[in-house]
Design a protein around this motif. Structure first.
Motif, PDB file in Angstrom:
ATOM      1  N   GLU A 153       0.711  -1.061   0.109  1.00  0.00           N
ATOM      2  CA  GLU A 153       0.077  -0.089  -0.118  1.00  0.00           C
ATOM      3  C   GLU A 153       0.778   1.235  -0.056  1.00  0.00           C
ATOM      4  O   GLU A 153       0.370   2.140  -0.557  1.00  0.00           O
ATOM      5  CB  GLU A 153      -1.034   0.016   1.191  1.00  0.00           C
ATOM      6  N   GLN A 154       1.891   1.260   0.622  1.00  0.00           N
ATOM      7  CA  GLN A 154       2.789   2.503   0.660  1.00  0.00           C
ATOM      8  C   GLN A 154       3.541   2.655  -0.735  1.00  0.00           C
ATOM      9  O   GLN A 154       3.821   3.627  -1.188  1.00  0.00           O
ATOM     10  CB  GLN A 154       3.993   2.188   1.686  1.00  0.00           C
ATOM     11  N   ILE A 155       3.917   1.298  -1.594  1.00  0.00           N
ATOM     12  CA  ILE A 155       4.306   1.699  -2.989  1.00  0.00           C
ATOM     13  C   ILE A 155       3.358   2.152  -3.741  1.00  0.00           C
ATOM     14  O   ILE A 155       3.607   3.178  -4.514  1.00  0.00           O
ATOM     15  CB  ILE A 155       4.773   0.308  -3.337  1.00  0.00           C
ATOM     16  N   ASP A 156       2.190   1.748  -3.607  1.00  0.00           N
ATOM     17  CA  ASP A 156       1.091   2.050  -4.452  1.00  0.00           C
ATOM     18  C   ASP A 156       0.746   3.605  -4.295  1.00  0.00           C
ATOM     19  O   ASP A 156       0.701   4.269  -5.261  1.00  0.00           O
ATOM     20  CB  ASP A 156      -0.314   1.472  -3.955  1.00  0.00           C
ATOM     21  N   ALA A 157       0.571   3.954  -3.007  1.00  0.00           N
ATOM     22  CA  ALA A 157       0.580   5.656  -2.518  1.00  0.00           C
ATOM     23  C   ALA A 157       1.739   6.494  -3.309  1.00  0.00           C
ATOM     24  O   ALA A 157       1.645   7.335  -3.620  1.00  0.00           O
ATOM     25  CB  ALA A 157       0.562   5.590  -1.052  1.00  0.00           C
ATOM     26  N   TYR A 158       2.921   5.862  -3.033  1.00  0.00           N
ATOM     27  CA  TYR A 158       4.196   6.478  -3.714  1.00  0.00           C
ATOM     28  C   TYR A 158       4.003   6.756  -5.149  1.00  0.00           C
ATOM     29  O   TYR A 158       4.193   7.892  -5.679  1.00  0.00           O
ATOM     30  CB  TYR A 158       5.371   5.827  -3.488  1.00  0.00           C
ATOM     31  N   LEU A 159       3.758   5.719  -5.854  1.00  0.00           N
ATOM     32  CA  LEU A 159       3.543   5.640  -7.200  1.00  0.00           C
ATOM     33  C   LEU A 159       2.305   6.545  -7.896  1.00  0.00           C
ATOM     34  O   LEU A 159       2.488   7.062  -8.772  1.00  0.00           O
ATOM     35  CB  LEU A 159       3.313   4.333  -7.861  1.00  0.00           C
ATOM     36  N   GLU A 160       1.471   6.758  -7.118  1.00  0.00           N
ATOM     37  CA  GLU A 160       0.281   7.469  -7.236  1.00  0.00           C
ATOM     38  C   GLU A 160       0.477   8.903  -6.908  1.00  0.00           C
ATOM     39  O   GLU A 160       0.101   9.761  -7.869  1.00  0.00           O
ATOM     40  CB  GLU A 160      -0.946   7.102  -6.310  1.00  0.00           C
ATOM     41  N   GLN A 161       1.259   9.145  -6.124  1.00  0.00           N
ATOM     42  CA  GLN A 161       1.662  10.666  -5.701  1.00  0.00           C
ATOM     43  C   GLN A 161       2.943  11.249  -6.886  1.00  0.00           C
ATOM     44  O   GLN A 161       3.090  12.177  -7.116  1.00  0.00           O
ATOM     45  CB  GLN A 161       2.496  10.927  -4.608  1.00  0.00           C
ATOM     46  N   PRO A 163       3.764   9.729 -10.121  1.00  0.00           N
ATOM     47  CA  PRO A 163       3.506   8.612 -11.380  1.00  0.00           C
ATOM     48  C   PRO A 163       4.649   8.748 -12.496  1.00  0.00           C
ATOM     49  O   PRO A 163       4.790   7.638 -13.108  1.00  0.00           O
ATOM     50  CB  PRO A 163       2.316   9.094 -11.818  1.00  0.00           C
ATOM     51  N   ASP A 164       5.092   9.977 -12.599  1.00  0.00           N
ATOM     52  CA  ASP A 164       5.906   9.902 -13.788  1.00  0.00           C
ATOM     53  C   ASP A 164       7.607   9.672 -13.350  1.00  0.00           C
ATOM     54  O   ASP A 164       8.449   9.797 -14.326  1.00  0.00           O
ATOM     55  CB  ASP A 164       6.267  11.279 -14.512  1.00  0.00           C
ATOM     56  N   GLN A 165       7.942   9.648 -12.140  1.00  0.00           N
ATOM     57  CA  GLN A 165       9.170   9.246 -11.626  1.00  0.00           C
ATOM     58  C   GLN A 165      10.295   8.245 -12.622  1.00  0.00           C
ATOM     59  O   GLN A 165      11.209   8.572 -12.847  1.00  0.00           O
ATOM     60  CB  GLN A 165       9.265   9.169 -10.264  1.00  0.00           C
ATOM     61  N   TYR A 166       9.569   7.242 -12.705  1.00  0.00           N
ATOM     62  CA  TYR A 166      10.080   6.149 -13.126  1.00  0.00           C
ATOM     63  C   TYR A 166      10.109   5.974 -14.787  1.00  0.00           C
ATOM     64  O   TYR A 166      10.259   5.008 -15.320  1.00  0.00           O
ATOM     65  CB  TYR A 166       9.975   4.880 -12.486  1.00  0.00           C
ATOM     66  N   LEU A 167       9.214   6.856 -15.417  1.00  0.00           N
ATOM     67  CA  LEU A 167       9.207   6.735 -16.877  1.00  0.00           C
ATOM     68  C   LEU A 167      10.596   7.240 -17.401  1.00  0.00           C
ATOM     69  O   LEU A 167      11.268   8.059 -17.202  1.00  0.00           O
ATOM     70  CB  LEU A 167       8.058   7.764 -17.146  1.00  0.00           C
ATOM     71  N   PRO A 168      10.837   6.445 -18.472  1.00  0.00           N
ATOM     72  CA  PRO A 168      11.871   6.552 -19.192  1.00  0.00           C
ATOM     73  C   PRO A 168      12.194   8.094 -19.995  1.00  0.00           C
ATOM     74  O   PRO A 168      11.019   8.306 -20.579  1.00  0.00           O
ATOM     75  CB  PRO A 168      12.230   5.400 -20.400  1.00  0.00           C
ATOM     76  N   GLU A 270       7.360  -3.177 -14.336  1.00  0.00           N
ATOM     77  CA  GLU A 270       6.586  -2.932 -13.105  1.00  0.00           C
ATOM     78  C   GLU A 270       7.325  -3.296 -12.028  1.00  0.00           C
ATOM     79  O   GLU A 270       7.392  -2.893 -10.866  1.00  0.00           O
ATOM     80  CB  GLU A 270       5.065  -3.239 -13.302  1.00  0.00           C
ATOM     81  N   GLU A 271       7.728  -4.955 -12.019  1.00  0.00           N
ATOM     82  CA  GLU A 271       8.210  -5.324 -10.921  1.00  0.00           C
ATOM     83  C   GLU A 271       9.492  -4.410 -10.506  1.00  0.00           C
ATOM     84  O   GLU A 271       9.964  -4.301  -9.338  1.00  0.00           O
ATOM     85  CB  GLU A 271       8.553  -6.573 -11.103  1.00  0.00           C
ATOM     86  N   SER A 272      10.401  -4.062 -11.420  1.00  0.00           N
ATOM     87  CA  SER A 272      11.565  -3.317 -11.111  1.00  0.00           C
ATOM     88  C   SER A 272      11.309  -2.007 -10.555  1.00  0.00           C
ATOM     89  O   SER A 272      12.110  -1.538  -9.643  1.00  0.00           O
ATOM     90  CB  SER A 272      12.500  -3.360 -12.454  1.00  0.00           C
ATOM     91  N   ILE A 273      10.268  -1.488 -10.965  1.00  0.00           N
ATOM     92  CA  ILE A 273       9.831  -0.040 -10.418  1.00  0.00           C
ATOM     93  C   ILE A 273       9.366  -0.235  -8.976  1.00  0.00           C
ATOM     94  O   ILE A 273       9.845   0.415  -8.227  1.00  0.00           O
ATOM     95  CB  ILE A 273       8.843   0.538 -11.351  1.00  0.00           C
ATOM     96  N   ARG A 274       8.441  -0.915  -8.874  1.00  0.00           N
ATOM     97  CA  ARG A 274       8.202  -1.324  -7.292  1.00  0.00           C
ATOM     98  C   ARG A 274       9.316  -1.812  -6.255  1.00  0.00           C
ATOM     99  O   ARG A 274       9.283  -1.233  -5.370  1.00  0.00           O
ATOM    100  CB  ARG A 274       7.079  -2.338  -7.285  1.00  0.00           C
ATOM    101  N   SER A 276      12.427  -0.674  -6.692  1.00  0.00           N
ATOM    102  CA  SER A 276      13.114   0.472  -6.814  1.00  0.00           C
ATOM    103  C   SER A 276      12.333   1.381  -5.724  1.00  0.00           C
ATOM    104  O   SER A 276      13.170   1.867  -4.828  1.00  0.00           O
ATOM    105  CB  SER A 276      13.156   1.086  -7.770  1.00  0.00           C
ATOM    106  N   VAL A 277      11.167   1.313  -5.685  1.00  0.00           N
ATOM    107  CA  VAL A 277      10.278   2.139  -4.454  1.00  0.00           C
ATOM    108  C   VAL A 277      10.567   1.614  -3.123  1.00  0.00           C
ATOM    109  O   VAL A 277      10.597   2.351  -2.268  1.00  0.00           O
ATOM    110  CB  VAL A 277       8.879   2.424  -5.175  1.00  0.00           C
ATOM    111  N   ARG A 278      10.276   0.393  -3.339  1.00  0.00           N
ATOM    112  CA  ARG A 278      10.581  -0.308  -1.757  1.00  0.00           C
ATOM    113  C   ARG A 278      11.730  -0.035  -1.295  1.00  0.00           C
ATOM    114  O   ARG A 278      11.616   0.337  -0.141  1.00  0.00           O
ATOM    115  CB  ARG A 278      10.449  -1.794  -2.090  1.00  0.00           C
ATOM    116  N   LYS A 279      12.909   0.119  -2.137  1.00  0.00           N
ATOM    117  CA  LYS A 279      14.224   0.103  -1.409  1.00  0.00           C
ATOM    118  C   LYS A 279      14.449   1.826  -1.078  1.00  0.00           C
ATOM    119  O   LYS A 279      14.918   2.327  -0.097  1.00  0.00           O
ATOM    120  CB  LYS A 279      15.305  -0.084  -2.412  1.00  0.00           C
ATOM    121  N   GLN A 280      13.788   2.796  -1.851  1.00  0.00           N
ATOM    122  CA  GLN A 280      13.716   4.013  -1.470  1.00  0.00           C
ATOM    123  C   GLN A 280      13.140   4.386  -0.421  1.00  0.00           C
ATOM    124  O   GLN A 280      13.497   5.209   0.580  1.00  0.00           O
ATOM    125  CB  GLN A 280      13.140   4.830  -2.795  1.00  0.00           C
ATOM    126  N   LEU A 281      11.877   3.641  -0.208  1.00  0.00           N
ATOM    127  CA  LEU A 281      11.242   4.217   1.020  1.00  0.00           C
ATOM    128  C   LEU A 281      11.680   3.450   2.238  1.00  0.00           C
ATOM    129  O   LEU A 281      11.974   4.321   3.395  1.00  0.00           O
ATOM    130  CB  LEU A 281       9.686   3.558   0.948  1.00  0.00           C
TER     131      LEU A 281
END
Length: 311
Positions: A153-161, A163-168, A270-274, A276-281
């Motif tokens: 849920e924390q990862i989902d919230a971060y990606l929602e806030q 959304p463009d951070q991990y776009l190439p 998507e797995e790689s993005i999630r 990356s967010v997990r590690k960052q948080l």
């Protein structure tokens, strides 16, 4: 990753690589000279000369110790402390994890091969040194975040806030010629159309000190690089590789831009993005890596056994 961020990151790697190289040399030199070579009281071999003045091995090592001694010893102690902690916690970095991290680091260069080549060509950092330092950082991050759990849920919230951070983002290899007026910019365009070489012309007339000595080359920049004038980016984004445009109005000057190459990085999974967010948080919740190194040195009773250097 912007050009400035690349430069900062690369500077850190260069310093670490240099410290490790110098430290390894001093360690090796000390062992060889003290154990493998028969002692010769009062004698230190010359390593350089200028006219009739010799610079001895001892003088060289002493200067290195004075200038870099503390940093080198701290680097070695940190490595040893982290290795001991990783062994105790059964933490390792797999080959796949290392390759995945290198892929992220090299994404803005188009490929790992280009990344390694550019690091060695421009900064003198070998692939082996990059792999060693990256492996160390990954182990340190694993130790720092071992007891931190990040929920989906924390990862989902971060990606929602964000959304463009991990776009190439497109990477453009740009060269510029900066001049004082629009008329001079038109003259540059005329000379280029007549067949003059862009790099030679940039070296001859460009006002930009950063790129002039490199034949106008700025290097790879992202399509939204905040350190590049927006008008220049807008013009470059309309071009194909090999195209030249100008003159482009900047704040007080004008520029002619040459797009040498465009890289469109592949979108991460998507797995790689999630992940990356997990590690960052997790890292945001953990102690800083510098503080962790300090705590591990204390835990394993690191001591420097010389009066000239302190922890």
């Amino acid at each position: 990753m912007t050009r400035q961020e690349k430069g900062l990151w690369a500077t850190v790697i260069v310093l670490i690589a240099c410290l490790l190289s110098i430290c390894g040399w001093i360690w090796f030199s000390g062992i060889v000279s003290k154990e493998d070579i028969p002692p010769s009281p009062g004698f230190s071999p010359a390593v350089a000369s200028i006219q009739d003045r010799l610079i001895t091995d001892d003088e060289w090592v002493d200067e290195l110790k004075k200038r870099y001694g503390r940093e080198m010893l701290m680097t070695l102690l940190n490595r040893q402390a982290v290795e001991l902690e990783a062994e105790q916690m059964a933490i390792t970095v797999t080959g796949a994890e290392l390759e995945a991290e290198l892929a992220v680091m090299s994404r803005s260069y188009g490929s790992k091969e280009r990344f390694f080549s550019e690091m060695e060509e421009q900064l003198g950092i070998t692939e082996e040194e990059l792999r060693t330092e990256t492996n160390y950082r990954l182990i340190l991050e694993k130790i720092a975040t071992d007891d931190i759990r990040i929920e989906n849920e924390q990862i989902d919230a971060y990606l929602e806030q964000y959304p463009d951070q991990y776009l190439p983002k497109r990477q453009m290899n740009l060269s510029i010629i900066e001049v004082a007026s629009e008329a001079e910019g038109n003259q540059v365009m005329d000379r280029l159309e007549d067949g003059e070489d862009f790099a030679q012309l940039a070296t001859e007339v460009s006002l930009d000190e950063y790129s002039r000595e490199e034949g106008g080359q700025i290097g790879f920049v992202e399509e939204d690089d905040p350190f590049i004038p927006q008008t220049l980016l807008d013009a470059a984004l309309e071009l194909d590789p090999g195209d030249i445009a100008g003159p482009i109005s900047l704040t007080d000057t004008y520029a002619v831009v040459y797009v040498q190459e465009i890289i469109k990085p592949q979108a991460p999974s998507e797995e790689s993005i999630r992940e990356s967010v997990r590690k960052q948080l997790a890292l945001e919740q953990s102690v800083s890596l510098t503080e962790l190194e300090h705590r591990l040195r204390e835990k394993y009773e690191a001591r420097i056994l010389t009066g000239t250097v302190t922890l």
